[in-house]
Each structure stands twice: as structure tokens, then as C-alpha cells.
Design a protein around this motif. Structure first.
Motif, mmCIF file in Angstrom:
data_model
loop_
_atom_site.group_PDB
_atom_site.id
_atom_site.type_symbol
_atom_site.label_atom_id
_atom_site.label_comp_id
_atom_site.label_asym_id
_atom_site.label_seq_id
_atom_site.Cartn_x
_atom_site.Cartn_y
_atom_site.Cartn_z
ATOM 1 N N GLU A 99 0.815 -1.217 0.000
ATOM 2 C CA GLU A 99 0.000 0.000 0.000
ATOM 3 C C GLU A 99 0.848 1.266 0.000
ATOM 4 N N GLN A 100 1.941 1.236 0.779
ATOM 5 C CA GLN A 100 2.793 2.420 0.903
ATOM 6 C C GLN A 100 3.967 2.429 -0.089
ATOM 7 N N ARG A 101 4.014 1.421 -0.943
ATOM 8 C CA ARG A 101 5.077 1.300 -1.949
ATOM 9 C C ARG A 101 6.462 1.402 -1.302
ATOM 10 N N LEU A 102 6.670 0.577 -0.282
ATOM 11 C CA LEU A 102 7.913 0.610 0.480
ATOM 12 C C LEU A 102 9.034 -0.120 -0.247
ATOM 13 N N ASP A 103 10.220 0.410 -0.096
ATOM 14 C CA ASP A 103 11.422 -0.289 -0.545
ATOM 15 C C ASP A 103 11.972 -1.162 0.571
ATOM 16 N N LEU A 104 11.755 -0.722 1.814
ATOM 17 C CA LEU A 104 12.332 -1.398 2.969
ATOM 18 C C LEU A 104 11.361 -1.337 4.133
ATOM 19 N N PHE A 105 11.068 -2.494 4.721
ATOM 20 C CA PHE A 105 10.192 -2.591 5.892
ATOM 21 C C PHE A 105 11.055 -3.156 7.019
ATOM 22 N N LEU A 106 11.347 -2.327 8.020
ATOM 23 C CA LEU A 106 12.212 -2.721 9.133
ATOM 24 C C LEU A 106 11.374 -2.909 10.382
ATOM 25 N N PHE A 107 11.538 -4.064 11.036
ATOM 26 C CA PHE A 107 10.763 -4.366 12.237
ATOM 27 C C PHE A 107 11.566 -5.276 13.162
ATOM 28 N N GLY A 108 11.125 -5.365 14.399
ATOM 29 C CA GLY A 108 11.750 -6.235 15.388
ATOM 30 C C GLY A 108 10.701 -7.139 16.018
ATOM 31 N N HIS A 109 10.681 -7.155 17.341
ATOM 32 C CA HIS A 109 9.661 -7.810 18.156
ATOM 33 C C HIS A 109 9.814 -9.323 18.287
ATOM 34 N N THR A 110 10.140 -10.030 17.219
ATOM 35 C CA THR A 110 10.170 -11.494 17.283
ATOM 36 C C THR A 110 11.465 -12.038 17.863
ATOM 37 N N HIS A 111 12.506 -11.222 17.902
ATOM 38 C CA HIS A 111 13.852 -11.615 18.314
ATOM 39 C C HIS A 111 14.475 -12.614 17.334
ATOM 40 N N ARG A 112 13.849 -12.800 16.172
ATOM 41 C CA ARG A 112 14.367 -13.723 15.147
ATOM 42 C C ARG A 112 14.786 -12.917 13.919
ATOM 43 N N PRO A 113 16.058 -13.006 13.541
ATOM 44 C CA PRO A 113 16.522 -12.258 12.372
ATOM 45 C C PRO A 113 15.820 -12.721 11.093
ATOM 46 N N LEU A 114 15.613 -11.767 10.189
ATOM 47 C CA LEU A 114 15.000 -12.060 8.901
ATOM 48 C C LEU A 114 15.556 -11.082 7.873
ATOM 49 N N TRP A 115 15.896 -11.597 6.709
ATOM 50 C CA TRP A 115 16.315 -10.791 5.570
ATOM 51 C C TRP A 115 15.646 -11.425 4.365
ATOM 52 N N ASP A 116 14.556 -10.822 3.880
ATOM 53 C CA ASP A 116 13.742 -11.490 2.876
ATOM 54 C C ASP A 116 13.076 -10.480 1.951
ATOM 55 N N TRP A 117 12.950 -10.832 0.688
ATOM 56 C CA TRP A 117 12.214 -10.027 -0.278
ATOM 57 C C TRP A 117 10.787 -10.517 -0.346
ATOM 58 N N ARG A 118 9.839 -9.598 -0.382
ATOM 59 C CA ARG A 118 8.430 -9.903 -0.614
ATOM 60 C C ARG A 118 7.930 -8.863 -1.597
ATOM 61 N N GLY A 119 7.757 -9.295 -2.849
ATOM 62 C CA GLY A 119 7.410 -8.333 -3.887
ATOM 63 C C GLY A 119 8.559 -7.370 -4.109
ATOM 64 N N ARG A 120 8.261 -6.087 -4.111
ATOM 65 C CA ARG A 120 9.286 -5.057 -4.333
ATOM 66 C C ARG A 120 9.980 -4.626 -3.041
ATOM 67 N N THR A 121 9.534 -5.194 -1.912
ATOM 68 C CA THR A 121 9.986 -4.710 -0.604
ATOM 69 C C THR A 121 10.957 -5.683 0.060
ATOM 70 N N GLN A 122 12.036 -5.120 0.582
ATOM 71 C CA GLN A 122 12.985 -5.882 1.393
ATOM 72 C C GLN A 122 12.481 -5.832 2.834
ATOM 73 N N PHE A 123 12.252 -6.980 3.450
ATOM 74 C CA PHE A 123 11.835 -7.067 4.843
ATOM 75 C C PHE A 123 13.048 -7.444 5.681
ATOM 76 N N VAL A 124 13.303 -6.648 6.725
ATOM 77 C CA VAL A 124 14.458 -6.898 7.577
ATOM 78 C C VAL A 124 14.057 -6.821 9.041
ATOM 79 N N ASN A 125 14.372 -7.895 9.754
ATOM 80 C CA ASN A 125 14.272 -7.922 11.213
ATOM 81 C C ASN A 125 15.688 -8.205 11.707
#
Length: 156
Positions: A99-125
Motif C-alpha cells: 500500500e505504501q510502496r515501500l522499498d524497505l520494511f524494518l521491524f523487530g519484536h520477534t527476536h528472530r533475524p529475517l532478511w527477505d524479499w516480498r514483492g518489491r519490498t525488502q523485509f528486515v528484522n
């Protein structure tokens, strides 16, 4: 631009300082749990800009739960992740990213690292820099016209 991404520090200042010393970033992003750790880190490294959002363990009702940043030519959302239910799935986060046409979505909370592409967005925990067994953090490099690069690192 080299960015150090930290989350879930839970009072472990020593690990945060080591991560800054190792990476020498141009910007630090703290994704919550604990807000005061971000403030302390910024006092130790006032020359490095710091952006942060509160986590579910932070009592900061006047602070926005998420922030949209424009870094280089990228749209970057920073949040702790609890408001998107990231412990259950990334469906809500994915909708927000689209919806927001993000290039990068940065989040925490799970304490589990993540580096993953979903569509056009890089998701990083970045995981948890406050973990006493295996602390982790992320380094993200942004260059105009290029996809975000970097990765998750374990603090040795």
C-alpha cells in the motif's frame, strides 16, 4: 549510506556499543524495546544520527508506533512490529508495504533475524541485539538507484 539497525536491546548497552564500533554507520535505527537504550546510545555517539520507534515494552504513548523515512531514494518504514502482528505472520506487514510502496520494511519484536524479499519490498528484522546468547543486528546499505543490500550479523 551504511545504516545500523538494532532492535530489542532490553538494556544491553554493551552489545549496542560494540555493534556501532564494528560497523561505523552513518545512521542508527532502533526499532524499540527499550527506547531509553536508544537515547543512551545517542548520547555516546552524538555525531551519528539516530531514529527510533517505541516497542511493546516501551511506555511512549505520545511517540508514533511507526515512521516513514525517505533515505537516499528509498521509502523505509520503521516499526517494532507488534502493531502488525509479526509474531503470527507478515501478511499485515506485506499489505502495508504494498500500500505504501515501500522499498524497505524494518521491524523487530520477534527476536528472530529475517532478511527477505516480498514483492518489491525488502523485509528486515535485525533480531535482538540484547540477546545474551547470540545477539544479532542488521547492516543495510542504501545507494540511489540500487536495491538495499547488507545482511544480518551475529555479534561476536
Amino acid at each position: 549510506m551504511k545504516i545500523l539497525v538494532l532492535s530489542d536491546s532490553h538494556g544491553n548497552m554493551e552489545n549496542m556499543v560494540r555493534a556501532v564500533d564494528l560497523t561505523q554507520p552513518r545512521l542508527i535505527l532502533h526499532l524499540g524495546d527499550c527506547w531509553r537504550d536508544g537515547e543512551k546510545l545517542h548520547r555516546l555517539f552524538p555525531e551519528i544520527p539516530l531514529e527510533q520507534v517505541p516497542g511493546n515494552c516501551d511506555c511512549r504513548p505520545m511517540e508514533p508506533a511507526e515512521r516513514l523515512l525517505f533515505l537516499e531514494d528509498k521509502r523505509v518504514l520503521i516499526c517494532h512490529g507488534h502493531t502488525y502482528g509479526v509474531k503470527q505472520s507478515l501478511i499485515s506487514a506485506g499489505y502495508a508495504a504494498e500500500e505504501q510502496r515501500l522499498d524497505l520494511f524494518l521491524f523487530g519484536h520477534t527476536h528472530r533475524p529475517l532478511w527477505d524479499w516480498r514483492g518489491r519490498t525488502q523485509f528486515v528484522n535485525p533480531g535482538s541485539i540484547g540477546d545474551y546468547r547470540q545477539p544479532t543486528y542488521a547492516v543495510v546499505t542504501l545507494e540511489e538507484g540500487k536495491a538495499p543490500s547488507g545482511g544480518i550479523r551475529v555479534l561476536e
